[in-house]
Design an enzyme around this catalytic site. Sequence first.
Site, PDB file in Angstrom:
ATOM      1  N   GLY A  59       0.829  -1.208   0.000  1.00 16.76           N
ATOM      2  CA  GLY A  59       0.000   0.000   0.000  1.00 16.76           C
ATOM      3  C   GLY A  59       0.858   1.250   0.000  1.00 16.76           C
TER       4      GLY A  59
ATOM      5  N   TYR B 224     -14.086   1.277  10.532  1.00 18.09           N
ATOM      6  CA  TYR B 224     -12.639   1.525  10.573  1.00 18.09           C
ATOM      7  C   TYR B 224     -12.230   1.915  11.993  1.00 18.09           C
ATOM      8  CZ  TYR B 224      -8.195   3.844   9.216  1.00 18.09           C
ATOM      9  OH  TYR B 224      -6.883   4.239   9.081  1.00 18.09           O
TER      10      TYR B 224
ATOM     11  N   ALA C 172      -0.145  -0.039  13.073  1.00 16.50           N
ATOM     12  CA  ALA C 172      -0.506   1.228  12.433  1.00 16.50           C
ATOM     13  C   ALA C 172      -1.916   1.579  12.890  1.00 16.50           C
ATOM     14  CB  ALA C 172      -0.466   1.091  10.915  1.00 16.50           C
TER      15      ALA C 172
ATOM     16  N   LYS D 161      -9.853  -0.292  14.550  1.00 19.52           N
ATOM     17  CA  LYS D 161      -8.554   0.187  15.041  1.00 19.52           C
ATOM     18  C   LYS D 161      -8.550   0.276  16.563  1.00 19.52           C
ATOM     19  CE  LYS D 161      -6.264   0.843  11.146  1.00 19.52           C
ATOM     20  NZ  LYS D 161      -4.971   0.233  10.842  1.00 19.52           N
TER      21      LYS D 161
HETATM   22  P1  NAD Z   1      -3.420   1.644   1.616  1.00 16.88           P
HETATM   23  O1  NAD Z   1      -4.835   1.280   1.337  1.00 16.88           O
HETATM   24  O2  NAD Z   1      -2.636   2.307   0.544  1.00 16.88           O
HETATM   25  O3  NAD Z   1      -2.592   0.371   2.104  1.00 16.88           O
HETATM   26  C1  NAD Z   1      -3.165  -0.659   2.858  1.00 16.88           C
HETATM   27  C2  NAD Z   1      -2.567  -1.979   2.373  1.00 16.88           C
HETATM   28  O4  NAD Z   1      -3.095  -3.050   3.179  1.00 16.88           O
HETATM   29  C3  NAD Z   1      -2.925  -2.287   0.922  1.00 16.88           C
HETATM   30  O5  NAD Z   1      -1.768  -2.664   0.209  1.00 16.88           O
HETATM   31  C4  NAD Z   1      -3.923  -3.442   1.042  1.00 16.88           C
HETATM   32  O6  NAD Z   1      -3.934  -4.261  -0.098  1.00 16.88           O
HETATM   33  C5  NAD Z   1      -3.423  -4.130   2.303  1.00 16.88           C
HETATM   34  N1  NAD Z   1      -4.441  -4.960   2.965  1.00 16.88           N
HETATM   35  C6  NAD Z   1      -5.683  -4.585   3.368  1.00 16.88           C
HETATM   36  N2  NAD Z   1      -6.336  -5.638   3.912  1.00 16.88           N
HETATM   37  C7  NAD Z   1      -5.472  -6.694   3.872  1.00 16.88           C
HETATM   38  C8  NAD Z   1      -5.562  -8.053   4.297  1.00 16.88           C
HETATM   39  N3  NAD Z   1      -6.673  -8.548   4.872  1.00 16.88           N
HETATM   40  N4  NAD Z   1      -4.483  -8.842   4.117  1.00 16.88           N
HETATM   41  C9  NAD Z   1      -3.356  -8.374   3.540  1.00 16.88           C
HETATM   42  N5  NAD Z   1      -3.221  -7.099   3.107  1.00 16.88           N
HETATM   43  C10 NAD Z   1      -4.272  -6.266   3.280  1.00 16.88           C
HETATM   44  O7  NAD Z   1      -3.453   2.549   2.941  1.00 16.88           O
HETATM   45  P2  NAD Z   1      -2.290   3.395   3.628  1.00 16.88           P
HETATM   46  O8  NAD Z   1      -2.654   4.826   3.541  1.00 16.88           O
HETATM   47  O9  NAD Z   1      -0.954   2.950   3.140  1.00 16.88           O
HETATM   48  O10 NAD Z   1      -2.485   2.944   5.137  1.00 16.88           O
HETATM   49  C11 NAD Z   1      -1.676   1.914   5.680  1.00 16.88           C
HETATM   50  C12 NAD Z   1      -1.986   1.755   7.172  1.00 16.88           C
HETATM   51  O11 NAD Z   1      -1.768   2.988   7.860  1.00 16.88           O
HETATM   52  C13 NAD Z   1      -3.446   1.350   7.447  1.00 16.88           C
HETATM   53  O12 NAD Z   1      -3.455   0.405   8.515  1.00 16.88           O
HETATM   54  C14 NAD Z   1      -4.091   2.643   7.891  1.00 16.88           C
HETATM   55  O13 NAD Z   1      -5.156   2.422   8.781  1.00 16.88           O
HETATM   56  C15 NAD Z   1      -2.933   3.375   8.565  1.00 16.88           C
HETATM   57  N6  NAD Z   1      -3.124   4.832   8.528  1.00 16.88           N
HETATM   58  C16 NAD Z   1      -2.918   5.538   7.372  1.00 16.88           C
HETATM   59  C17 NAD Z   1      -3.112   6.924   7.375  1.00 16.88           C
HETATM   60  C18 NAD Z   1      -2.862   7.770   6.129  1.00 16.88           C
HETATM   61  O14 NAD Z   1      -3.037   8.984   6.194  1.00 16.88           O
HETATM   62  N7  NAD Z   1      -2.415   7.227   5.020  1.00 16.88           N
HETATM   63  C19 NAD Z   1      -3.557   7.558   8.523  1.00 16.88           C
HETATM   64  C20 NAD Z   1      -3.796   6.790   9.663  1.00 16.88           C
HETATM   65  C21 NAD Z   1      -3.558   5.428   9.657  1.00 16.88           C
END
Ligand code: NAD
Length: 312
Positions: free
Chosen positions: A12, A147, A116, A151
């Site tokens: 991701g 969500y 995360a 979390k």
């Molecule tokens: P994203 O959607 O780009 O990445 C998430 C990844 O998790 C994807 O590659 C997806 O395919 C994988 N995934 C989801 N469910 C899965 C499963 N059951 N098994 C295996 N892989 C799985 O999102 P991101 O922005 O990179 O966020 C990554 C993490 O950081 C998440 O846990 C999110 O909650 C947390 N987060 C992100 C932000 C932000 O601003 N980007 C803010 C707060 C928290």
Amino acid sequence: MAQTVVITGGAGFIGRHLCAALLGRGFRVVCVDNLITGSLSNISEFAGNSNFEFVNHNVVQRIDYRDKVDFVLHFASPASPVDYMRYPIPTLKVGAMGTHNALGLAKKNDAVFLLASTSEVYGDPLVHPQHESYWGNVNPVGPRGVYDEAKRFAEAITMAYHRTHGIDTKIARIFNTFGPHMRLSDGRAVPNFIGQALASEPLTVYGDGSHTRSFCYISDLVDGIVRLMLSRINEPVNLGNPDEHSILEFARLIIEMTGSRSRIVFKDLPPDDPRTRRPDITRARQLLGWSPRVSLEDGLRMTIGWFQQQRQ
Ligand code: NAD
Ligand code: UDP
């Protein structure tokens, strides 16, 4: 012998940058992802690296790895509101069963575990800015509840594994983060506005645009995550940029920085959209010596440049 890091969700947006940073520091990186919102193109540049391995696996199912694991970084979960409202049950399952399995992998290996987590555990906050001691204001039955509550459960089971099994666990409460490799269509404000501005389409501001967010550039966030994973801290730590803007200001800045002729249109505000959000990062400053370095303008310049390249 290099230490091994398993990164769930490594294909991701954030996961991809973590893979790059940890490979750069000499770790062996195992990226476990089922590609529900990630993509192979995010990790294609690591394919020739003998320290990198991709495992296509849904972490809702048990996670096994043949070798000793030193760190488990659990990033798997849809993160954009559009994504998690499209996949409500997979989001709940990866937050609950996925976190349980990732903790199980850490326990079996006596590995460090990092969750995360998110500023969404504070919900629509009644305290501003948000300090880690605030317990939040979350609607469990609203559309964002899938969500937020996943979390919150993930944080609770992480602390239970720490207290019960003595696992060295970390909880990063991540605030809005942006940068290259976000999906143009993921529905979040940054890719939406940049995509719309570059296509000369109207920028879609939800509500009257007075809602605030504080956007952190990806390299700053990754620096904070790496410091946290190598630290001795077990309590939750906010990681984000306290530079707070209204969404309308933010949309105007993107129009200005892209030189776009797009106008702004106002659309309905999604239910339970938090009205304000700004991290109190005192804990990260004091315990990790961390604070963001990249200004919003510099981060946007790099991100806009990357999205422009993708369009060519
Ligand atoms: P994203 O959607 O780009 O990445 C998430 C990844 O998790 C994807 O590659 C997806 O395919 C994988 N995934 C989801 N469910 C899965 C499963 N059951 N098994 C295996 N892989 C799985 O999102 P991101 O922005 O990179 O966020 C990554 C993490 O950081 C998440 O846990 C999110 O909650 C947390 N987060 C992100 C932000 C932000 O601003 N980007 C803010 C707060 C928290
Ligand atoms: N937003 C907006 N227009 C868009 C996308 C998002 O006005 O096209 C708003 C959204 O309502 C929220 C803020 O921008 O108030 C940040 O939304 P995002 O989806 O990036 O993440 P959130 O912080 O809500 O998880």
